[in-house]
Design a protein around this motif. Structure first.
Motif, PDB file in Angstrom:
ATOM      1  N   UNK A   1       0.834  -1.197   0.000  1.00 10.73           N
ATOM      2  CA  UNK A   1       0.000   0.000   0.000  1.00 10.73           C
ATOM      3  C   UNK A   1       0.872   1.252   0.000  1.00 10.73           C
ATOM      4  N   UNK A   2       0.439   2.323  -0.678  1.00  9.96           N
ATOM      5  CA  UNK A   2       1.196   3.582  -0.639  1.00  9.96           C
ATOM      6  C   UNK A   2       1.326   4.083   0.795  1.00  9.96           C
ATOM      7  N   UNK A   3       2.543   4.429   1.173  1.00  2.58           N
ATOM      8  CA  UNK A   3       2.788   4.902   2.540  1.00  2.58           C
ATOM      9  C   UNK A   3       2.262   6.323   2.719  1.00  2.58           C
ATOM     10  N   UNK A   4       1.923   6.663   3.957  1.00  2.26           N
ATOM     11  CA  UNK A   4       1.448   8.002   4.289  1.00  2.26           C
ATOM     12  C   UNK A   4       2.584   8.766   4.959  1.00  2.26           C
ATOM     13  N   UNK A   5       2.948   9.922   4.394  1.00  2.93           N
ATOM     14  CA  UNK A   5       4.050  10.711   4.947  1.00  2.93           C
ATOM     15  C   UNK A   5       3.725  11.221   6.346  1.00  2.93           C
ATOM     16  N   UNK A   6       2.529  11.757   6.484  1.00  3.07           N
ATOM     17  CA  UNK A   6       2.084  12.282   7.781  1.00  3.07           C
ATOM     18  C   UNK A   6       0.764  11.620   8.148  1.00  3.07           C
ATOM     19  N   UNK A   7       0.663  10.997   9.312  1.00  2.00           N
ATOM     20  CA  UNK A   7      -0.602  10.370   9.706  1.00  2.00           C
ATOM     21  C   UNK A   7      -1.738  11.386   9.694  1.00  2.00           C
ATOM     22  N   UNK A   8      -2.744  11.190   8.858  1.00  3.24           N
ATOM     23  CA  UNK A   8      -3.823  12.177   8.759  1.00  3.24           C
ATOM     24  C   UNK A   8      -4.902  11.961   9.818  1.00  3.24           C
ATOM     25  N   UNK A   9      -5.701  12.971   9.986  1.00  2.00           N
ATOM     26  CA  UNK A   9      -6.950  12.812  10.718  1.00  2.00           C
ATOM     27  C   UNK A   9      -8.015  12.564   9.667  1.00  2.00           C
ATOM     28  N   UNK A  10      -8.643  11.411   9.706  1.00  2.00           N
ATOM     29  CA  UNK A  10      -9.584  11.113   8.624  1.00  2.00           C
ATOM     30  C   UNK A  10     -10.835  10.415   9.128  1.00  2.00           C
ATOM     31  N   UNK A  11     -11.822  10.454   8.249  1.00  2.00           N
ATOM     32  CA  UNK A  11     -13.117   9.814   8.461  1.00  2.00           C
ATOM     33  C   UNK A  11     -13.469   9.114   7.150  1.00  2.00           C
ATOM     34  N   UNK A  12     -14.193   8.004   7.223  1.00  2.00           N
ATOM     35  CA  UNK A  12     -14.580   7.279   6.017  1.00  2.00           C
ATOM     36  C   UNK A  12     -15.803   7.912   5.362  1.00  2.00           C
ATOM     37  N   UNK A  13     -15.784   8.006   4.030  1.00  2.00           N
ATOM     38  CA  UNK A  13     -16.929   8.536   3.286  1.00  2.00           C
ATOM     39  C   UNK A  13     -18.165   7.673   3.494  1.00  2.00           C
ATOM     40  N   UNK A  14     -17.952   6.364   3.462  1.00  2.00           N
ATOM     41  CA  UNK A  14     -19.053   5.429   3.669  1.00  2.00           C
ATOM     42  C   UNK A  14     -18.474   4.114   4.169  1.00  2.00           C
ATOM     43  N   UNK A  15     -19.344   3.221   4.584  1.00  2.00           N
ATOM     44  CA  UNK A  15     -18.883   1.913   5.043  1.00  2.00           C
ATOM     45  C   UNK A  15     -18.218   1.192   3.878  1.00  2.00           C
ATOM     46  N   UNK A  16     -16.980   0.737   4.035  1.00  2.00           N
ATOM     47  CA  UNK A  16     -16.270   0.123   2.909  1.00  2.00           C
ATOM     48  C   UNK A  16     -16.880  -1.208   2.495  1.00  2.00           C
TER      49      UNK A  16
ATOM     50  N   UNK B   1      -7.745   3.072   3.445  1.00  2.00           N
ATOM     51  CA  UNK B   1      -8.800   4.069   3.271  1.00  2.00           C
ATOM     52  C   UNK B   1      -8.371   5.150   2.283  1.00  2.00           C
ATOM     53  N   UNK B   2      -7.119   5.610   2.395  1.00  2.00           N
ATOM     54  CA  UNK B   2      -6.622   6.654   1.492  1.00  2.00           C
ATOM     55  C   UNK B   2      -6.482   6.113   0.078  1.00  2.00           C
ATOM     56  N   UNK B   3      -5.880   4.920  -0.072  1.00  2.00           N
ATOM     57  CA  UNK B   3      -5.651   4.345  -1.403  1.00  2.00           C
ATOM     58  C   UNK B   3      -6.952   4.057  -2.134  1.00  2.00           C
ATOM     59  N   UNK B   4      -7.990   3.672  -1.400  1.00  2.00           N
ATOM     60  CA  UNK B   4      -9.268   3.336  -2.030  1.00  2.00           C
ATOM     61  C   UNK B   4     -10.132   4.551  -2.299  1.00  2.00           C
ATOM     62  N   UNK B   5      -9.702   5.736  -1.836  1.00  2.00           N
ATOM     63  CA  UNK B   5     -10.487   6.942  -2.052  1.00  2.00           C
ATOM     64  C   UNK B   5     -11.596   7.148  -1.039  1.00  2.00           C
ATOM     65  N   UNK B   6     -11.592   6.377   0.040  1.00  2.00           N
ATOM     66  CA  UNK B   6     -12.658   6.487   1.044  1.00  2.00           C
ATOM     67  C   UNK B   6     -12.364   7.511   2.125  1.00  2.00           C
TER      68      UNK B   6
END
Length: 317
Positions: free
Chosen positions: A212-227, A273-278
């Motif tokens: 999976x593509x690595x994340x440079x900085x751990x983001x604060x995120x929420x899912x758009x919808x249930x995957x 979550x980031x790689x899938x666009x969610x």
């Protein structure tokens, strides 16, 4: 002059008692071919791995073997007949012996020809812009198709997503572009399974997080919808973390603490979550893990528990 005695290490994983016994006999018979075979448990390295695909932990072992470029002989109930590198459940001592002889003799040359692994071809295709055409991937008798329009992967009925992921590093995959009409007429019946890109990325987070593509900085995120999750590929202890990300924004450290998961596991979920666009990046402060859940939270988590047949709240907050 006699042929020199050649020594090999054959590892076994996931075999029942019957097949383990037959494998041991098959290995001993190779002495007649001047092949001295040491049968050992799988520990990450061997000249050949004999694996029972019906075992619960087969997918993880497959991933380890592929990452180490170890040749394999797989045994599974879903195989109707024998082919190079695979045997149906109930294979005889002779069947196993013949496969061992062929695979071990060819293993050194095959290993020398393998180039260094790069980004797997399938993952490069998954990241391409949407197109009406499909990309048909083939490797030996295995086929898969990447549909960027519907963001899904088509697989044969006999191949699980975990098994596909375990073989992504193989450099013998070939690809060709197939238009939608041709795929509909010639390949739909051969590739009846459909898995979304979301399911692929979350399965990668479990089996091959390093892809999976690595994340440079751990983001604060929420899912758009249930995957779109496949129950076989998502551990039960991930569900509370995914449900929490669906409910509100989190950072990895806070979510790991709240759900009692290792930090690297939660970071893999974030990468998926980031790689899938969610992923929805959030600037708002992350709620404290001890924050009292409101009624809507409880209803949502109860829905997740019912859907997956689990008690997400067992063991406390």
């Amino acid at each position: 002059m006699n042929t020199p005695l050649r020594s090999f290490r054959v590892a076994a994983a996931g075999l029942d008692v019957l097949h383990q016994t037959r494998l041991k006999l098959a290995c001993s018979m190779l002495l007649a071919e001047r092949m001295d075979v040491q049968l050992v448990p799988w520990s990450g390295d061997a000249d050949l791995l004999v694996i029972g695909l019906d075992h619960a932990d087969a997918a993880r072992t497959l991933s380890e073997a592929n990452a180490s470029n170890v040749p394999m002989l797989s045994i599974a109930r879903r195989y109707a007949d024998a082919a190079s590198g695979r045997l149906p459940h109930g294979a005889t001592v002779r069947d196993i012996n013949e496969q061992l002889s062929s695979l071990l003799l060819n293993a050194p040359a095959a290993a020398a020809e393998r180039p260094s692994p790069g980004v797997p071809k399938l993952l490069r295709l998954v990241q391409m812009p949407a197109s009406a055409d499909l990309h048909l991937l083939q490797r030996g008798g295995i086929s898969a198709a990447v549909d960027t329009t519907t963001r899904s992967i088509a697989l044969p009925a006999s191949l699980s997503l975990a098994e596909l992921i375990a073989q992504l590093d193989d450099t013998t995959w070939s690809s060709e572009v197939v238009d939608a009409a041709t795929f509909q007429h010639q390949y739909t019946y051969r590739l009846p399974q459909r898995h979304s890109f979301e399911a692929l990325y979350f399965a990668l987070a479990r089996y091959r997080p390093e892809l999976l593509p690595a994340l440079d900085t751990p983001p604060t995120l929420k899912l758009r919808h249930w995957p779109d999750l496949h129950a076989d590929d998502v551990p039960a202890d991930w569900l509370l973390a995914i449900a929490s990300l669906h409910a509100r924004p989190w950072q990895p450290a806070a979510l790991a603490a709240a759900c009692h998961l290792p930090r690297n596991t939660v970071e893999s979920i974030f990468c998926a979550a980031v790689a899938s666009g969610l992923a929805l990046n959030q600037d708002a402060a992350v709620p404290s893990p001890t924050r009292r859940k409101d009624a809507s939270d409880s209803r949502f988590f109860s829905w997740v528990a019912r859907r997956f047949g689990l008690n997400l709240f067992q063991g406390g907050q």
